[in-house]
Design a protein around this motif. Structure first.
Motif, PDB file in Angstrom:
ATOM      1  N   LYS A  65      50.196  49.072  41.761  1.00 46.38           N
ATOM      2  CA  LYS A  65      50.003  48.832  43.190  1.00 46.38           C
ATOM      3  C   LYS A  65      50.527  47.463  43.564  1.00 46.38           C
ATOM      4  O   LYS A  65      50.909  46.683  42.685  1.00 46.38           O
ATOM      5  CB  LYS A  65      48.539  49.016  43.574  1.00 46.38           C
ATOM      6  N   LEU A 138      45.061  39.562  46.813  1.00 45.36           N
ATOM      7  CA  LEU A 138      43.734  39.197  46.332  1.00 45.36           C
ATOM      8  C   LEU A 138      43.665  39.447  44.826  1.00 45.36           C
ATOM      9  O   LEU A 138      44.077  40.489  44.341  1.00 45.36           O
ATOM     10  CB  LEU A 138      42.683  40.050  47.046  1.00 45.36           C
ATOM     11  N   ASN A 140      40.921  38.717  41.287  1.00 43.75           N
ATOM     12  CA  ASN A 140      39.658  38.133  40.831  1.00 43.75           C
ATOM     13  C   ASN A 140      39.790  37.797  39.361  1.00 43.75           C
ATOM     14  O   ASN A 140      40.417  38.537  38.607  1.00 43.75           O
ATOM     15  CB  ASN A 140      38.464  39.050  41.099  1.00 43.75           C
ATOM     16  N   HIS A 142      38.017  37.651  36.147  1.00 43.29           N
ATOM     17  CA  HIS A 142      36.811  38.239  35.559  1.00 43.29           C
ATOM     18  C   HIS A 142      36.817  37.832  34.088  1.00 43.29           C
ATOM     19  O   HIS A 142      37.548  38.390  33.293  1.00 43.29           O
ATOM     20  CB  HIS A 142      36.888  39.758  35.724  1.00 43.29           C
ATOM     21  N   THR A 144      35.291  37.418  30.457  1.00 40.78           N
ATOM     22  CA  THR A 144      34.257  37.989  29.598  1.00 40.78           C
ATOM     23  C   THR A 144      34.395  37.416  28.190  1.00 40.78           C
ATOM     24  O   THR A 144      35.460  36.975  27.784  1.00 40.78           O
ATOM     25  CB  THR A 144      34.366  39.519  29.508  1.00 40.78           C
ATOM     26  N   THR A 149      30.113  39.636  30.756  1.00 38.47           N
ATOM     27  CA  THR A 149      30.711  38.908  31.871  1.00 38.47           C
ATOM     28  C   THR A 149      30.125  37.511  31.978  1.00 38.47           C
ATOM     29  O   THR A 149      28.907  37.352  31.992  1.00 38.47           O
ATOM     30  CB  THR A 149      30.451  39.663  33.187  1.00 38.47           C
ATOM     31  N   ASN A 152      32.850  35.999  37.333  1.00 35.83           N
ATOM     32  CA  ASN A 152      33.614  37.041  37.998  1.00 35.83           C
ATOM     33  C   ASN A 152      33.674  36.688  39.473  1.00 35.83           C
ATOM     34  O   ASN A 152      32.768  36.986  40.228  1.00 35.83           O
ATOM     35  CB  ASN A 152      32.943  38.399  37.762  1.00 35.83           C
ATOM     36  N   GLU A 153      34.716  35.979  39.847  1.00 34.06           N
ATOM     37  CA  GLU A 153      34.829  35.541  41.233  1.00 34.06           C
ATOM     38  C   GLU A 153      36.186  35.935  41.788  1.00 34.06           C
ATOM     39  O   GLU A 153      37.191  35.914  41.084  1.00 34.06           O
ATOM     40  CB  GLU A 153      34.657  34.021  41.311  1.00 34.06           C
ATOM     41  N   ALA A 154      36.191  36.283  43.066  1.00 34.03           N
ATOM     42  CA  ALA A 154      37.453  36.676  43.696  1.00 34.03           C
ATOM     43  C   ALA A 154      38.161  35.449  44.218  1.00 34.03           C
ATOM     44  O   ALA A 154      37.532  34.450  44.568  1.00 34.03           O
ATOM     45  CB  ALA A 154      37.175  37.631  44.836  1.00 34.03           C
ATOM     46  N   PRO A 156      41.011  35.104  47.032  1.00 34.19           N
ATOM     47  CA  PRO A 156      41.945  35.720  47.972  1.00 34.19           C
ATOM     48  C   PRO A 156      43.218  34.874  48.087  1.00 34.19           C
ATOM     49  O   PRO A 156      43.235  33.719  47.654  1.00 34.19           O
ATOM     50  CB  PRO A 156      41.194  35.701  49.296  1.00 34.19           C
ATOM     51  N   THR A 175      40.402  39.251  33.070  1.00 31.21           N
ATOM     52  CA  THR A 175      41.014  40.431  33.664  1.00 31.21           C
ATOM     53  C   THR A 175      40.885  40.343  35.176  1.00 31.21           C
ATOM     54  O   THR A 175      40.138  39.516  35.702  1.00 31.21           O
ATOM     55  CB  THR A 175      40.337  41.731  33.200  1.00 31.21           C
ATOM     56  N   ASP A 177      40.078  42.992  38.293  1.00 27.60           N
ATOM     57  CA  ASP A 177      39.648  44.367  38.539  1.00 27.60           C
ATOM     58  C   ASP A 177      40.530  45.070  39.553  1.00 27.60           C
ATOM     59  O   ASP A 177      40.563  46.286  39.624  1.00 27.60           O
ATOM     60  CB  ASP A 177      38.185  44.388  39.000  1.00 27.60           C
ATOM     61  N   VAL A 178      41.250  44.274  40.366  1.00 30.90           N
ATOM     62  CA  VAL A 178      42.114  44.876  41.377  1.00 30.90           C
ATOM     63  C   VAL A 178      43.405  45.378  40.722  1.00 30.90           C
ATOM     64  O   VAL A 178      43.920  46.431  41.081  1.00 30.90           O
ATOM     65  CB  VAL A 178      42.428  43.849  42.485  1.00 30.90           C
ATOM     66  N   ARG A 183      45.986  40.852  32.119  1.00 29.47           N
ATOM     67  CA  ARG A 183      45.108  40.371  31.052  1.00 29.47           C
ATOM     68  C   ARG A 183      45.548  38.993  30.612  1.00 29.47           C
ATOM     69  O   ARG A 183      46.738  38.749  30.427  1.00 29.47           O
ATOM     70  CB  ARG A 183      45.185  41.294  29.842  1.00 29.47           C
ATOM     71  N   SER A 236      46.735  53.727  34.137  1.00 29.00           N
ATOM     72  CA  SER A 236      46.250  52.443  33.629  1.00 29.00           C
ATOM     73  C   SER A 236      46.683  52.335  32.170  1.00 29.00           C
ATOM     74  O   SER A 236      47.377  53.206  31.662  1.00 29.00           O
ATOM     75  CB  SER A 236      44.729  52.362  33.733  1.00 29.00           C
TER      76      SER A 236
END
Lengths: 264, 1021
Positions: A65, A138, A140, A142, A144, A149, A152-154, A156, A175, A177-178, A183, A236
């Motif tokens: 995407k 955007l 984030n 993430h 781990t 975790t 985990n902050e976005a 933008p 990672t 998530d969007v 990685r 994926s």
């Protein structure tokens, strides 16, 4: 005679306690278990990391995407060179208690072209890592560790860079998530004897004090697999398990050690 | 005359009192001298006075030395801290500051500066005189003017006065000029020094702010120097009862010696290391220089681990936030304020010696609880808890007491309504053979290492009789299988199902072994060990049991996992493949077991041993408990305990053994009646071998639980807590409060049903995560696969939803493979669970409507953000969204989550559910930040509310209907034998309570967004 010796002992006690006191006051502040000492007679551990280049490696990781920002595909960072040399592996010594000082470095993690830059890095525990987003999308971050975790902050598009502090040792996976193909890896170290293999798969750890050590090699998700949906389009990626190799080595004063790793 | 006796010595020998008085007797009274007697008595009186004073001031006040030592040590530590703080400041900054200050100081020391100061001083003296003269002249001038005025009105002669006034005016003007001149000079002079002074002040201010921490520490250091040597005490008002049942105050003076208990400066209290050098360096770095500061212990099998433990006089209390602050220790007198003795025991007011203060005195009823026994005190106030945070042994002891079914024979407050721990025996022959029963009764631990059934040490004949009786009482059972095993099933698939469906959460098999040393009914030790199940039960029974547990046992804790016929067949094949024999079978069941005499003998044995305390047995439903109550067992004295023929040496052996394994028994005063006969040794002996104190004349019936050392120790800690202690009003968990009752019942409920096997709920639980994490190791986000943390459940979900979900659960989190089972809970049980979850957030069980009209502006902005933030990267909505789905379907949110929760959740997910994979879109480095700079003016709170509003607007209006208890023979509405399921369905289909309620107005103010909204509601019952 007896009284004399008792006096002698008492006198000695006084002396030692007085000396002891002085020493304590001069002592430096005690904080981490790793101690920086001047390394004389240090040796260098060097070597190369290789694998069989004919193995089944994806040459590119396709994006699914936001292709206007991310591009259609990225080269697979886990793919070996044509001669089998592997860049981006972490090589380091486990449990070393004293040695050279950290080189001064500012750590950064940029989200650029829907990839984490750098892909792998080694950072010092307690030093902040500046996380930024250069993309018009955007993301984030993430982060781990062992599947747990931590942050985990976005972030933008256009959001200011932020400082992140990681306090535990070892491998952290970053990672988004969007964009599930993204990685990155951060190895948090409490001593400076960790390094990355360069473009030719070579590494060197300098100023290692003589002693017996365990050398650890880490190599990321070397066998990414495509996961396709019913229409045959890549949905994926499934990431293979990390490879960790260990080797016992003995370092003698001033003598360089060569350790080559060959991965299956 | 009398003096004429020639034999009498001239002087009586005063050093020999007998002779002295004998001689003295012969002296006539008038001539006797009292000087020496008075002299000696005076000397004695004087020396006793001196001794008394010394004893009072020195010997009986050991705390004075302790306080003096402490002051010295604290100063050393503060100096160390000051040094550390100073080292933290950048040396260049330090240098610059120092230079700046010293430069300014130099200027201020210079001759010119000093001269200017002197000049100003002189000038100001002159100015003072000049101002005074001017003021005097002005006063005289005013006076003269008023005289002149008066004379004018009286038409008197004014010539001389007028003359005088003019003279004074001139004088005044002259003096004013002098003053002005001096003032000007003063300003000029001051302008030379003022900038320097100002700069110095500023430099000092900067210096102080850079050195703020250092200065604060230096102030503390000064305070330590000034600290008086004095008794310190805490007063607990109306805390205990006198013998006349009146309330009285308790005074604790422990902190007179234990000064460091709440001082964070002393937080480094123990170091465990195999490296002696490290220990040395640590002791040195923390200035533990004196031997009285610490003790060194050796641990480990080879004694290769060294532990340095700092003395309790120089150490911070462990977990200060929970134990000290949480229990209001050291606060001014008031309700709920506790002292040290509240938990530790001991003689609070005494400070004369360590033995007295710690209560190791023959006549002090509550000696100090040493080691882990201090945990026994938790139970006094928190008797409803199952998990005691920071108190491992009382937690384990209490759970073992429950799980071993001790309350089946011994009555215990709080266990009045708890059913028997073991399975019902009314249909037992439909499940197992008489031979198996016989072997099991003879030696339960021979069957499984983790069996909790105790050994009654029956002879072969007795075991045969009991078997005969048990077989006989089950002959009228009405059990018939509803689901019929048609054969087949794939064992390999069954193994997968065993894990995926969640059997692994309660049962041990193959790789999922339980720890036989701690047989708490938790995790996979909750259900029976299935490693030999194939040799115990029949296939037909197992299949029906898996499909439909309530058919065999109406009150079974085994839930339905909604298995399909295929899954149940696979599991049957897998489990039946595990066979084995009783490892300790020395005899087998032979002969006829239908003999009436034998059955009668069995019945009387069952009655005598009280088997019905744990098992349901046909015809024995109303028997009383067979043994003594234990509610005050913890305060029994050695004199009240029967030691039989066990000698002191054996008892000493117990003490030594537990010391060796690092779990020392409690300390006691030295003067017990017989050597080593005390509460601790008696109880440990009894736990290890329940019939150890039996003698020929006094037989004992208690069966042997064959406890491990850990189990023994944990149970003694729990039993020690049974003192029937008086808890004054305002202390402890307010037991009468409905919320507290709901919590107490709920804690027992979640332990009883092993909810904690899968879910972490309060401070403990989620034991299955261990296996899930192993299975999914390497996955960067393990939180997706484990069952959720239920701490926030009562805050998170809507009451109706929770009720319906517990009636018949459905899938919420797509990646959790384990199935939330259908328990077939009764109405009362669902009430207990719901009240428990809500009680944790102090919410009443009220049916509440969360419907409100959608604010379209907010919702449309919410949609923009929803798309922009790519919520559907992980979530799904109906069919659309992430594939494969990772996070819950948002269509169900409207009827599942409380709007208050959603806003808080979106704002900071990690704070609500630590470790959640949910991204904090608005959370950045500790505060709220906009997720988009433009939408809704970049206001993060409004953005959060907008997304919540949008999610609410797209939600479905119905809660998924409850899943059936079990699917039997294709019927998806399987009715439970007791009809509970139908009732549950009826409850779930209750009319929407929202129709009865006024609709709450939509939120207006931003400030309301993150605060809890009070919803109006109607009571459900």
């Amino acid at each position: 005679m007896k009284t004399l010796s008792i006096f002698g002992i008492i006198f000695l006690c006084f002396l030692t306690s007085a000396c002891g006191k002085k020493q304590q006051e001069e002592e430096a502040v005690y904080s981490s278990s790793y101690k920086v000492i001047p390394v004389k007679d240090g040796a260098t551990i060097r070597g190369k990391v290789k694998t069989d280049p004919s193995g089944n490696f994806l040459s590119v990781i396709e994006t699914q995407k936001d292709q206007d920002v991310c591009g259609k595909s990225h080269p697979n960072p886990g793919k070996p060179n044509s001669d089998g040399a592997l860049p981006n592996c972490i090589v380091g010594i486990e449990h070393i208690t004293e040695g050279k000082d950290f080189a001064k470095h500012e750590y950064a993690l940029d989200q650029r072209g829907c990839d984490f830059q750098p892909h792998v890095q080694i950072a010092r525990i307690g030093s902040p890592i500046v996380v930024s987003n250069s993309d018009k999308a955007l993301h984030n971050y993430h982060i781990t560790r062992n599947g747990e975790t931590l942050i985990n902050e976005a972030q933008p598009e256009g959001a200011p860079a932020r400082e992140v502090e990681l306090k535990q040792k070892g491998l952290h996976v970053v990672t988004c998530d969007v964009h599930p193909w993204m990685r990155g890896y951060i190895w948090m170290a409490d001593h400076p004897y960790y390094t990355l293999t360069d473009a030719s798969g070579a590494f060197a750890l300098s100023d290692v004090p003589p002693g017996k050590y365990k050398l650890t090699l880490w190599r990321d998700s070397w066998s990414a697999e495509e996961v396709k949906n019913a229409k045959g389009v890549i949905d994926s990626y499934k990431w293979g398990k990390d490879i960790v190799k260990e080797q016992e080595i003995t370092v003698e004063a001033g003598k360089d050690v060569v350790v080559d790793f060959t991965l299956p | 005359m009398a003096n004429t006796n020639p034999n009498m010595p001239k002087k009586a020998p005063w050093w020999n009192p007998a002779k002295y008085f004998a001689v003295r007797k012969n002296i006539p009274i008038e001539q006797r001298s009292y000087t020496k007697i008075y002299g000696i008595l005076a000397i004695l009186l004087f020396s006793f006075t001196v001794w008394a004073v010394l004893d009072e001031v020195m010997t009986r006040r050991p705390w004075k030395d302790i306080q003096a030592d402490f002051k010295e040590f604290k100063s050393t530590r503060l100096n160390l801290e000051i040094k550390k703080e100073k080292a933290k400041i950048d040396p260049t900054v330090r240098k610059e500051l120092k230079k700046r200050l010293s430069d300014l100081e130099k200027q201020m020391q210079s001759e010119s500066y000093k001269k200017t100061l002197d000049d100003i001083d002189d000038l100001e003296k002159k100015l003072y005189v000049a101002k005074r003269d001017y003021t005097f002249t002005k006063s005289t001038d005013d006076e003269t003017y008023s005289i002149l005025d008066k004379k004018k009105t009286e038409h008197a002669d004014t010539t001389s006065t007028g003359h005088e006034l003019r003279k004074l005016d001139a004088e005044m003007a002259q003096e004013k000029a002098i003053v002005d001149n001096l003032l000007h000079q003063d300003t000029v002079l001051k302008s030379r020094i003022l900038p320097i002074q100002k700069a110095y002040k500023e430099a000092q201010r900067v210096n102080d702010s850079v050195y703020a921490n250092v200065i604060a520490l230096q102030r503390k250091l000064e305070a330590v120097d000034k600290m008086p040597i004095a008794v310190k005490q805490t007063m607990l008002v109306n805390y205990e009862k006198t013998n006349f049942n009146n309330l009285k105050m308790r005074i604790d003076r422990c902190e007179t010696c234990h000064l460091s208990y709440a001082d964070p400066l002393f937080k480094n209290d123990t170091l465990v290391s195999t490296d002696k050098g490290e220990i040395k360096a640590w002791l040195k770095a923390n200035k533990y220089n004196d031997e009285e500061h610490y003790t060194i212990k050796k641990l480990g099998a080879n004694k290769d681990t060294t532990v340095a433990v700092v003395s309790a006089l120089f150490r911070l209390h462990p977990n200060v936030d929970l134990f000290i602050k949480g229990h209001k220790i050291g606060e001014p007198p008031g309700a709920g304020v506790l002292g040290c003795t509240s938990c530790h025991g001991g003689q609070g007011p005494s400070i004369v010696s360590s033995e007295f203060a710690h209560g190791f005195q023959e006549h002090w009823a509550e000696p100090l609880l040493t080691g882990h026994y201090v945990e026994a005190s938790c139970q006094n106030c928190h008797s409803g808890k199952m998990d005691f945070e920071g108190a491992k042994w009382i937690t384990m002891g209490k759970k073992l007491f429950t799980d071993f079914g001790c309350y089946g024979c011994h009555s215990m407050p709080g266990y009045e309504d708890v059913p028997g721990q073991a399975p019902s025996l009314v249909s037992v022959t439909k499940k197992v053979t008489p031979e198996w029963i016989y072997q099991w009764i003879k030696n339960p631990r021979g069957w499984g290492k983790t069996s909790r059934m105790p050994n009654f040490m029956l002879s072969d004949d007795e075991a045969k009789a009991v078997t005969a009786f048990i077989v006989d009482q089950s002959k009228n059972s009405g059990y018939t299988a509803l689901a019929h095993y048609g054969g087949g099933g794939d064992a390999a698939r069954g193994k997968e199902t065993f894990f995926d469906a969640g059997c692994v959460a309660c049962h041990a098999i193959d790789d999922y072994k339980g720890d036989p040393n701690v047989r708490v009914k938790e995790g996979n030790l909750f259900g029976s060990n299935l490693n030999k199940e194939g040799s115990k039960v029949t296939k037909e029974w197992l299949f029906d049991w898996l499909k439909n547990p309530k058919n065999y046992l109406k009150h079974s804790r085994m839930p339905s996992l909604r298995l399909t016929d295929e899954e149940a067949a696979d599991l049957t094949a897998y489990i039946m493949g595990h066979t084995g024999v009783n490892d300790d079978a020395k005899s087998s069941l032979t002969g006829d077991i239908t003999d009436t005499k034998l059955i009668k003998q069995g019945e009387s044995l069952v009655r005598s041993y009280g088997c019905f305390g744990c098992h349901e047995i046909n015809g024995m439903e109303k028997e009383a408990k067979v043994s003594v109550a234990l509610n005050t067992f913890g305060k029994k004295t050695p004199g009240e305990l029967f030691f039989g023929n066990v000698d002191g040496k054996t008892l000493e052996g117990f003490r030594d053994h537990f010391k060796k394994i690092g779990l020392p028994l409690g300390e006691i005063e030295e003067s017990a009646i017989h050597e080593n006969e005390d509460w601790y040794t008696w109880t440990v002996g009894k736990m290890r071998n329940s019939r150890i104190y039996a003698t020929e004349r006094i037989p004992q019936k208690m069966p042997n639980f064959q406890m491990s050392d850990q189990e023994t120790f944990a149970l003694t800690v729990f039993l020690r807590s049974q003192t029937g202690a008086f808890v004054p009003a305002g202390y402890g968990d307010p037991a009468k409060e409905p919320v507290q009752q709901a919590l107490d019942r709920g804690r027992m409920f979640v332990h009883w049903n092993n909810c904690v096997g899968c879910h972490k709920i309060e401070s403990a639980g989620g034991y299955v995560a261990k296996y899930i994490n192993e299975k999914f190791a390497g996955n960067e986000n393990l939180a997706y696969f484990a069952p959720p943390f239920l701490g926030p459940e009562g805050d998170r979900v809507q009451e109706q939803w929770l009720h319906q979900f517990l009636s018949g659960p459905f899938k919420i989190r797509p990646l959790v493979k384990l199935r939330m089972p259908t328990y077939g809970f009764s109405d009362a049980e669902i009430g207990t669970a719901t009240n428990y979850f809500l009680g944790m957030h102090r919410r009443p069980f009220v049916m509440t409507s969360y419907d409100y009209p959608v604010n379209q502006t907010l919702a449309s902005n919410g949609k923009l953000l929803f798309d922009k933030l790519k919520c559907l990267s992980c979530h799904t909505m109906g069919g659309a969204g992430a594939n494969p789905a990772k996070s819950p379907d948002l269509e169900n949110t409207k009827k599942r989550l409380r709007p208050e929760w959603i806003t808080q959740w979106l704002a900071h997910p990690d704070a609500m559910m630590p470790g959640t994979p949910m991204t904090g879109f608005w959370w950045s480095s500790g505060h709220l930040a906009p997720a988009d700079p433009e939408i809704l003016g970049g206001d993060p709170m409004m953005q959060i509310k907008a997304v919540a509003e949008y999610v609410h607007s797209i939600g479905k209006d119905v809660i998924p209907s409850p899943t059936p208890y079990a699917i039997i023979n294709g019927s998806d509405k399987y009715i439970l034998p007791n009809g509970d399921y139908e009732a549950a369905l009826a409850r779930a289909e209750m009319p929407n309570a929202s129709m009865l309620l006024p609709k709450p107005a939509p939120l207006k103010k931003q400030s309301e967004l993150l605060t809890t909204k009070k919803s109006k509601g109607i009571s459900m019952r």
